[in-house]
Design a protein around this motif. Sequence first.
Motif, PDB file in Angstrom:
ATOM      1  N   ARG A  98     -70.957 -59.791  46.300  1.00 24.94           N
ATOM      2  CA  ARG A  98     -71.523 -61.070  45.865  1.00 24.94           C
ATOM      3  C   ARG A  98     -71.138 -62.212  46.803  1.00 24.94           C
ATOM      4  O   ARG A  98     -71.800 -63.263  46.792  1.00 24.94           O
ATOM      5  CB  ARG A  98     -71.058 -61.368  44.437  1.00 24.94           C
ATOM      6  N   GLN A  99     -70.114 -62.013  47.615  1.00 28.32           N
ATOM      7  CA  GLN A  99     -69.743 -63.035  48.592  1.00 28.32           C
ATOM      8  C   GLN A  99     -70.654 -63.019  49.820  1.00 28.32           C
ATOM      9  O   GLN A  99     -70.591 -63.930  50.651  1.00 28.32           O
ATOM     10  CB  GLN A  99     -68.286 -62.807  49.072  1.00 28.32           C
ATOM     11  N   HIS A 153     -71.013 -48.377  42.464  1.00 34.55           N
ATOM     12  CA  HIS A 153     -70.504 -49.699  42.121  1.00 34.55           C
ATOM     13  C   HIS A 153     -69.176 -49.594  41.372  1.00 34.55           C
ATOM     14  O   HIS A 153     -68.873 -48.608  40.693  1.00 34.55           O
ATOM     15  CB  HIS A 153     -71.513 -50.485  41.297  1.00 34.55           C
ATOM     16  N   ILE A 189     -68.495 -54.942  43.467  1.00 36.58           N
ATOM     17  CA  ILE A 189     -69.487 -55.940  43.043  1.00 36.58           C
ATOM     18  C   ILE A 189     -69.037 -57.344  43.448  1.00 36.58           C
ATOM     19  O   ILE A 189     -69.804 -58.127  44.017  1.00 36.58           O
ATOM     20  CB  ILE A 189     -69.705 -55.859  41.522  1.00 36.58           C
ATOM     21  N   SER A 190     -67.776 -57.652  43.182  1.00 39.11           N
ATOM     22  CA  SER A 190     -67.255 -58.984  43.506  1.00 39.11           C
ATOM     23  C   SER A 190     -67.307 -59.245  45.002  1.00 39.11           C
ATOM     24  O   SER A 190     -67.646 -60.353  45.441  1.00 39.11           O
ATOM     25  CB  SER A 190     -65.817 -59.108  42.995  1.00 39.11           C
ATOM     26  N   ASP A 239     -78.292 -60.102  40.610  1.00 39.87           N
ATOM     27  CA  ASP A 239     -78.113 -60.819  41.870  1.00 39.87           C
ATOM     28  C   ASP A 239     -77.988 -59.875  43.071  1.00 39.87           C
ATOM     29  O   ASP A 239     -78.214 -60.290  44.211  1.00 39.87           O
ATOM     30  CB  ASP A 239     -76.893 -61.741  41.797  1.00 39.87           C
ATOM     31  N   LEU A 240     -77.632 -58.603  42.829  1.00 44.18           N
ATOM     32  CA  LEU A 240     -77.491 -57.643  43.917  1.00 44.18           C
ATOM     33  C   LEU A 240     -78.666 -56.681  44.016  1.00 44.18           C
ATOM     34  O   LEU A 240     -78.862 -56.035  45.058  1.00 44.18           O
ATOM     35  CB  LEU A 240     -76.189 -56.841  43.750  1.00 44.18           C
ATOM     36  N   THR A 288     -74.238 -62.326  49.964  1.00 44.46           N
ATOM     37  CA  THR A 288     -75.680 -62.262  49.711  1.00 44.46           C
ATOM     38  C   THR A 288     -76.502 -63.195  50.604  1.00 44.46           C
ATOM     39  O   THR A 288     -77.737 -63.111  50.588  1.00 44.46           O
ATOM     40  CB  THR A 288     -75.970 -62.570  48.228  1.00 44.46           C
ATOM     41  N   PHE A 293     -77.420 -55.093  38.241  1.00 43.91           N
ATOM     42  CA  PHE A 293     -76.818 -56.363  38.634  1.00 43.91           C
ATOM     43  C   PHE A 293     -77.898 -57.213  39.299  1.00 43.91           C
ATOM     44  O   PHE A 293     -78.251 -57.006  40.464  1.00 43.91           O
ATOM     45  CB  PHE A 293     -75.632 -56.121  39.564  1.00 43.91           C
TER      46      PHE A 293
END
Length: 342
Positions: free
Chosen positions: A193-194, A184, A189-190, A213-214, A196, A211
Amino acid sequence: MKILYLTWLDPATTDYPLFLAQQWETMGHNVRLFPYDLEFSNRATERLDISLAWERPSLRSLLLKRQLDRVCQHLKPDVLLSGGFFLLPEDMHRLQKRHHFKLGYIIGYNHLMEGATVTALQAANFLIVHDSYLIPILRGTRYGKIPHVFFMPCMADPLEHHPLPLNGQDQQAYGGDIAFVGGHSENRISALRQLTRYDLRIWGPSSWKQFADLAPFHRSEPVYGLKKTKIYNAAKIVLNIEDNEKQINAISNRIPEVLACGGFVISDWRQDLADSPLQEGKSIVTFRTFPELEEKVAYYLSHPEERKRVSEEGRRIVLGSMTYAHIAPVLASQIADVVRGD
């Protein structure tokens, strides 16, 4: 040439040193791989030394110097090629003075500000860099620069990276809409996140789990060898995102590896990719912004025939010019010039 290659060899960390050494051996060079991270011995006393040394850096350094000295006495290498800064510059200098080899370092990522890196580089006879950005910084004859700085572009090994027939179990385990392989970083990461809302698979270290959300997309198994080849074959899209703090112009070997497998890659744009034989929209797909990434992922997931067209052209180019068989001889010739004093 006789080459002693000191490097990381844990296949879950890196595998290109093995492919590079194999190609040089095929050319007739005598290559001895010295794994920094996979040491073993059948002697109980040496196993104890190794176990204790990992816990104590000073002992680790002492053991490494002793082992390298022993190997150099036996092999009498023309070149000691190091894939990392495992010894202090003064220790490496004493080894070089004792055994009369040419010293070279492979710089896999940009860590010039780390530890004694600069001092170590200035003592080298040659450098091999993976990021073209470093060449004008390091190459020269004044201000502590090195005259011999060589570029190692990304490569694939067709014996390892090739199309595979996959059964339903493999497809379920290793497929998905998008596969990302790696550690990572902020930009990675950014980007992820687009994405998911898709069937996203993140193959990498357990630190991804921090993280929230991931974490649901993380796969905990180590990825190397046949498993990695299966992922490259099974995923609809393999996403390549360079770590901004490690690379500036460079691209990962992942790109030609995926293409050699017949897979499809979307990568962030890098200058070394633009300078490679791969062409945007014809044999590779790139993005510069996150909205562009989202747009291209959506488009290519819904257009499998376009993915096939790009991946087939990418594979043709990789097999024709981006393999170890094409690039290793160039590096060997450049190193041989240093050994001869040309």
